[in-house]
Scaffold this motif. Structure first.
Motif, PDB file in Angstrom:
ATOM      1  N   ILE A 139      15.675 -20.721 -22.167  1.00 39.91           N
ATOM      2  CA  ILE A 139      14.218 -20.809 -22.109  1.00 39.91           C
ATOM      3  C   ILE A 139      13.798 -22.226 -22.494  1.00 39.91           C
ATOM      4  CG2 ILE A 139      12.050 -19.930 -23.060  1.00 39.91           C
ATOM      5  CD1 ILE A 139      13.559 -17.331 -23.715  1.00 39.91           C
ATOM      6  N   ILE A 169       5.966 -18.135 -20.472  1.00 44.63           N
ATOM      7  CA  ILE A 169       7.228 -18.803 -20.798  1.00 44.63           C
ATOM      8  C   ILE A 169       8.419 -18.107 -20.138  1.00 44.63           C
ATOM      9  CG2 ILE A 169       7.754 -17.495 -22.911  1.00 44.63           C
ATOM     10  CD1 ILE A 169       8.084 -21.287 -22.625  1.00 44.63           C
ATOM     11  N   GLY A 170       8.303 -16.805 -19.909  1.00 44.21           N
ATOM     12  CA  GLY A 170       9.433 -16.068 -19.351  1.00 44.21           C
ATOM     13  C   GLY A 170       9.455 -15.970 -17.847  1.00 44.21           C
ATOM     14  N   SER A 209       9.006 -13.673 -23.618  1.00 46.64           N
ATOM     15  CA  SER A 209       9.863 -14.075 -22.496  1.00 46.64           C
ATOM     16  C   SER A 209      10.293 -12.851 -21.693  1.00 46.64           C
ATOM     17  CB  SER A 209      11.082 -14.852 -22.990  1.00 46.64           C
ATOM     18  OG  SER A 209      11.911 -14.071 -23.826  1.00 46.64           O
TER      19      SER A 209
END
Length: 215
Positions: free
Chosen positions: A79, A88-89, A113
């Protein structure tokens, strides 16, 4: 001055550190996926700057070896970025799909995420959990309200805070003995984002656990 740290990552003389038992957490998640028949498990690693990344990943690697779970480089994605939302994921999930390596489950570094990756999977036409199961980490307030609701490792933050306060009081009152570290047991919350691997039969005992799970 008596000092207690919550989720600290350095050993400091005289300071008691209240930490999560990451190895226990990893075992809960990986055994859950194993019980559901998953063999091809993908992993989302935490950002390099995140304080929990190294200790959590080390625990996952150690437990995976003990359980016979393969951690394959082509199914492990790092990540990146500093976004604190499920955004973010999303690119991580896209990156995992772009590698075109089969997987039936994902163990994500954290809930945000995991939720973002689910967006990417559903956009690609995959069903969660029918085609791919997803397990998160933290049990953030929104985890239970995702679509589907997220199976995750719960960090008992309230309990960690209570034990920290109690430890400080005991140090002030000079009761008990000094402990450099106190490990707190995590909890595992089974919701709708995890299910049997495609083509696998789930033993009745696993189904019973799912039916009675909290959250």
């Amino acid at each position: 001055m008596p000092t207690v740290a919550v989720a600290g990552h350095q050993t400091v003389a005289g300071v008691t550190n209240i930490v999560l038992d990451h190895k226990r957490a990893a075992r809960m998640a990986l055994q859950h996926l194993q019980n559901l028949g998953h063999e091809e498990i993908a992993f989302l690693k935490g950002q390099t700057f995140s304080s929990d990344s190294t200790v959590r990943w080390d625990a996952i690697v150690e437990v995976a070896e003990e359980l016979g779970v393969s951690i394959r480089p082509e199914l492990t994605v790092q990540i990146e970025g500093t976004d604190s939302t499920p955004v973010i994921g999303y690119p991580v999930g896209k990156q995992l799909l772009a590698r075109k390596k089969p997987f039936t489950a994902v163990f994500a570094y954290n809930d945000i995420s995991a939720i973002g990756a689910i967006w990417a999977f559903r956009e690609a036409g995959l069903r969660v959990p029918e085609d791919v199961s997803v397990v998160g980490f933290d049990d953030i307030p929104g985890a239970a309200f995702g679509n589907p609701a997220l199976t995750t490792v719960r960090q008992p933050l309230l309990r960690m805070g209570q034990i920290a306060a109690q430890t400080v009081i005991e140090r002030i009152e000079e009761r008990g003995t000094y402990q450099p570290e106190i490990a707190i047991e995590p909890e595992f919350v089974i919701r709708e984002s995890s299910g049997p691997a495609p083509g696998k039969h789930v033993p009745s005992r696993v189904a019973e656990v799912r039916a009675s799970a909290p959250g």
